[in-house]
Design an enzyme around this catalytic site. Structure first.
Site, PDB file in Angstrom:
ATOM      1  N   ASP A 136       0.840  -1.200   0.000  1.00 46.77           N
ATOM      2  CA  ASP A 136       0.000   0.000   0.000  1.00 46.77           C
ATOM      3  C   ASP A 136       0.875   1.251   0.000  1.00 46.77           C
ATOM      4  O   ASP A 136       1.651   1.476   0.929  1.00 46.77           O
ATOM      5  CB  ASP A 136      -0.893  -0.008   1.246  1.00 46.77           C
ATOM      6  N   ASP A 137       0.770   2.053  -1.051  1.00 49.14           N
ATOM      7  CA  ASP A 137       1.469   3.342  -1.144  1.00 49.14           C
ATOM      8  C   ASP A 137       2.993   3.192  -1.090  1.00 49.14           C
ATOM      9  O   ASP A 137       3.693   4.073  -0.588  1.00 49.14           O
ATOM     10  CB  ASP A 137       1.026   4.280  -0.016  1.00 49.14           C
ATOM     11  N   CYS A 162      -5.834   3.923  -4.413  1.00 51.40           N
ATOM     12  CA  CYS A 162      -6.117   2.569  -3.925  1.00 51.40           C
ATOM     13  C   CYS A 162      -7.233   1.828  -4.648  1.00 51.40           C
ATOM     14  O   CYS A 162      -7.009   0.803  -5.281  1.00 51.40           O
ATOM     15  CB  CYS A 162      -6.452   2.618  -2.427  1.00 51.40           C
ATOM     16  N   HIS A 175     -11.102  -2.843   0.137  1.00 53.49           N
ATOM     17  CA  HIS A 175     -11.293  -1.489  -0.387  1.00 53.49           C
ATOM     18  C   HIS A 175     -11.815  -1.437  -1.812  1.00 53.49           C
ATOM     19  O   HIS A 175     -11.495  -0.507  -2.564  1.00 53.49           O
ATOM     20  CB  HIS A 175     -10.002  -0.681  -0.265  1.00 53.49           C
ATOM     21  N   ASP A 211      -0.010  -0.833  -4.904  1.00 52.04           N
ATOM     22  CA  ASP A 211      -1.220  -0.380  -5.590  1.00 52.04           C
ATOM     23  C   ASP A 211      -1.036   0.956  -6.289  1.00 52.04           C
ATOM     24  O   ASP A 211      -1.651   1.230  -7.317  1.00 52.04           O
ATOM     25  CB  ASP A 211      -2.405  -0.311  -4.620  1.00 52.04           C
ATOM     26  N   ASN A 212      -0.190   1.819  -5.743  1.00 56.50           N
ATOM     27  CA  ASN A 212       0.080   3.132  -6.329  1.00 56.50           C
ATOM     28  C   ASN A 212       1.325   3.701  -5.676  1.00 56.50           C
ATOM     29  O   ASN A 212       1.904   3.093  -4.778  1.00 56.50           O
ATOM     30  CB  ASN A 212      -1.112   4.081  -6.146  1.00 56.50           C
TER      31      ASN A 212
END
Length: 514
Positions: A39-40, A79, A151, A293-294
């Site tokens: 995540d991130d 996300c 999410h 994810d990003n």
């Protein structure tokens, strides 16, 4: 007649015995899959990608003994749409992972090109006409499990949660580890869930700092319980999403502060998973893939309220921008494919790859076909996994932000038709470019020097014509699904029994939100 009957019965018994002996061998040979989506996490957060301060020995080992991706792109820089695209193999706008209205004091106005996610008051999710990777694998006999962050939808009646979307088990959070932001009467702390059941609220009932440990333990138990069955585990730890978290054993250990603590614990957890695969002699039959994810949440500074009060964002390294933008730092992801004995070690590819390629790749490796009338935007990258001279099947990659096509990648060139500031919130804000800004992102990885014309690059005119036409074709062929992100109803996220449900007062309910 009796002789022929006896011979027939003996032949049938022989065939049955052969099938009984061969079928377990065939079934056991079906590969397992562990897809890890951080995540991130940015390019500058992993040792093998150049991080000077975060220790990632496990990911570095995977890269040394696997395939490192240098031109891997997520579908969108935030996300929910990136995760929906990865699970469906389709552009987020094609599966409704966007919003087209903005809310100001309960008043709605049209809005486009937004970098947005599903919130606690969103009613939408991935619709039933969208085929997801776990659904296809579940029908093919795989045990499917999601451990960590979901999410991509809850719904008023939980209709968008993982168990309703092809997963046999779910242990994690339906959104992310969000807290109530000081407004418990309207915004609930996110729950930790077992299937469709809420185990408790984070921060109030559940120690958020122990989540990575709990998630890792669940993955290990799934491997143990299903070591004789084919399994698909989607492991999505989110300790690196601000506000970051790490267990006591990892707190204050990284030179990179709280974010580094979370990153190093995640890396350690992946190492425990790989060790369990080796112990169960499953490592040579399990395809492991890691990415994010990003890009990093560069807006998450010490001024933003956090659990730890330290810097909460990762790093994009040499790449420009971060989460929420279509600059390279928002959409160009670190990634590695690891499969001992199958993928040759110490390889690096610069071929164009998308996270939307995961679905068709996994299905091909599993021997599962996509329905012939079901079009995917992703393509299988098995040729790249096993052949170091193979070329990408993508001529172009299209980078949407919400319902607007922002940029197009064409080989080593990238054209920006729209741009956003360096983070989701910085100025200058959204800008349109006609003609598009064109960069050679291999020579100018930081996107500092847009090409002015043929004097800067002899291929300029050819590239400009190609990307403009490709963008026109992509927009003309896109059939957006109804938007699922539109904020809708304050009662939507309050379905659990431990908080009073406020009166339902729908606003901005559009498309799947109704």
């Amino acid at each position: 007649g009796s002789c022929h009957l006896a011979m027939a019965l003996r032949y049938a018994a022989l065939c049955a015995s052969i099938i009984c002996c061969i079928w377990p061998l065939i079934y056991a040979a079906r590969p397992n899959f562990i897809i890890i989506l951080a995540d991130d996490v940015g390019w500058g957060d992993i040792g093998a990608y150049g991080s000077p301060s975060i220790r990632t020995p496990v990911l570095d080992h995977m890269i040394q003994h696997g395939l490192k991706f240098d031109s891997l792109y997520t579908a969108q820089p935030i996300c929910t749409p990136s995760r929906g695209a990865m699970l469906s193999g389709r552009q987020p706008v094609r599966v409704g992972m966007y919003q087209d209205v903005q809310l100001n004091n309960t008043q709605c106005s049209p809005a486009h090109g937004l970098s947005s996610v599903l919130w606690w008051d969103s009613l939408g999710g991935l619709q039933n006409d969208t085929l997801l990777l776990p659904q296809a694998l579940d029908k093919a006999g795989y045990h499917t499990a999601l451990v960590g962050k979901w999410h991509v939808g809850i719904g008023r009646h939980l209709e968008y949660l993982p168990l309703q979307k092809g997963f046999d088990e779910f242990f994690g959070t339906p959104l992310w580890h969000m807290n109530n932001m000081g407004n418990e009467s309207q915004i609930p702390d996110c729950p930790l869930m077992e299937g469709n059941k809420m185990l408790g609220r984070l921060y109030k009932d559940i120690n958020v700092h122990e989540l990575t440990q709990r998630y890792m333990a669940r993955v290990l138990s799934i491997i143990d319980e299903h070591q004789n069955d084919p399994f698909f585990i989607f492991y999505t730890p989110d300790g690196t999403h601000e506000p970051t978290y790490a267990s006591a054993a990892f707190q204050n250990k990284s030179a990179r502060g709280a974010y580094g603590d979370a990153m190093e614990e995640m890396d350690w957890s992946i190492g425990q998973i790989l060790q369990r695969l080796r112990e169960r002699k499953l490592d040579d039959n399990t395809f492991v893939f890691f990415s994010s994810d990003n890009g990093p949440a560069l807006y998450a500074t010490v001024e933003r309220p956090t659990l730890s009060g330290k810097l909460q964002a990762g790093s994009a390294g040499p790449l420009k921008g971060g989460k929420g933008t279509t600059w390279e730092g928002g959409i160009r992801m670190p990634g590695v494919a690891y499969w001992p004995g199958k993928i040759q070690p110490n390889r690096v590819t610069q071929e164009l790859v998308s996270l939307m390629d995961i679905m068709p790749t996994v299905l091909e490796l599993a021997g599962v076909s996509v329905p012939p009338n079901y079009a995917l935007d992703g393509v299988s990258m098995t040729n790249i996994l096993f052949n170091e001279t193979a070329s990408s099947k993508h001529e172009f990659l299209f980078h949407w932000r919400g319902d607007t096509l922002y940029a197009v990648t064409y080989g080593f060139y990238k054209a920006h038709f729209w741009t956003q500031g360096g983070t989701m919130y910085t100025t200058p804000g959204i800008q349109q470019h006609d003609p598009p800004l064109i960069f050679n992102v291999m020579a100018d990885v930081s996107e500092q020097f847009p090409l002015a014309g043929p004097q800067d690059d002899p291929n300029y005119d050819v590239v400009l014509a190609a990307v403009v036409q490709a963008a026109k074709n992509e927009i003309a062929s896109m059939d957006p699904a109804p938007p699922q992100f539109n904020v809708c109803d304050p009662a939507a996220g309050m379905w659990s029994p431990d908080l009073p449900i406020p009166p339902s007062k729908p606003y901005c309910c559009v498309g799947g939100g109704n």
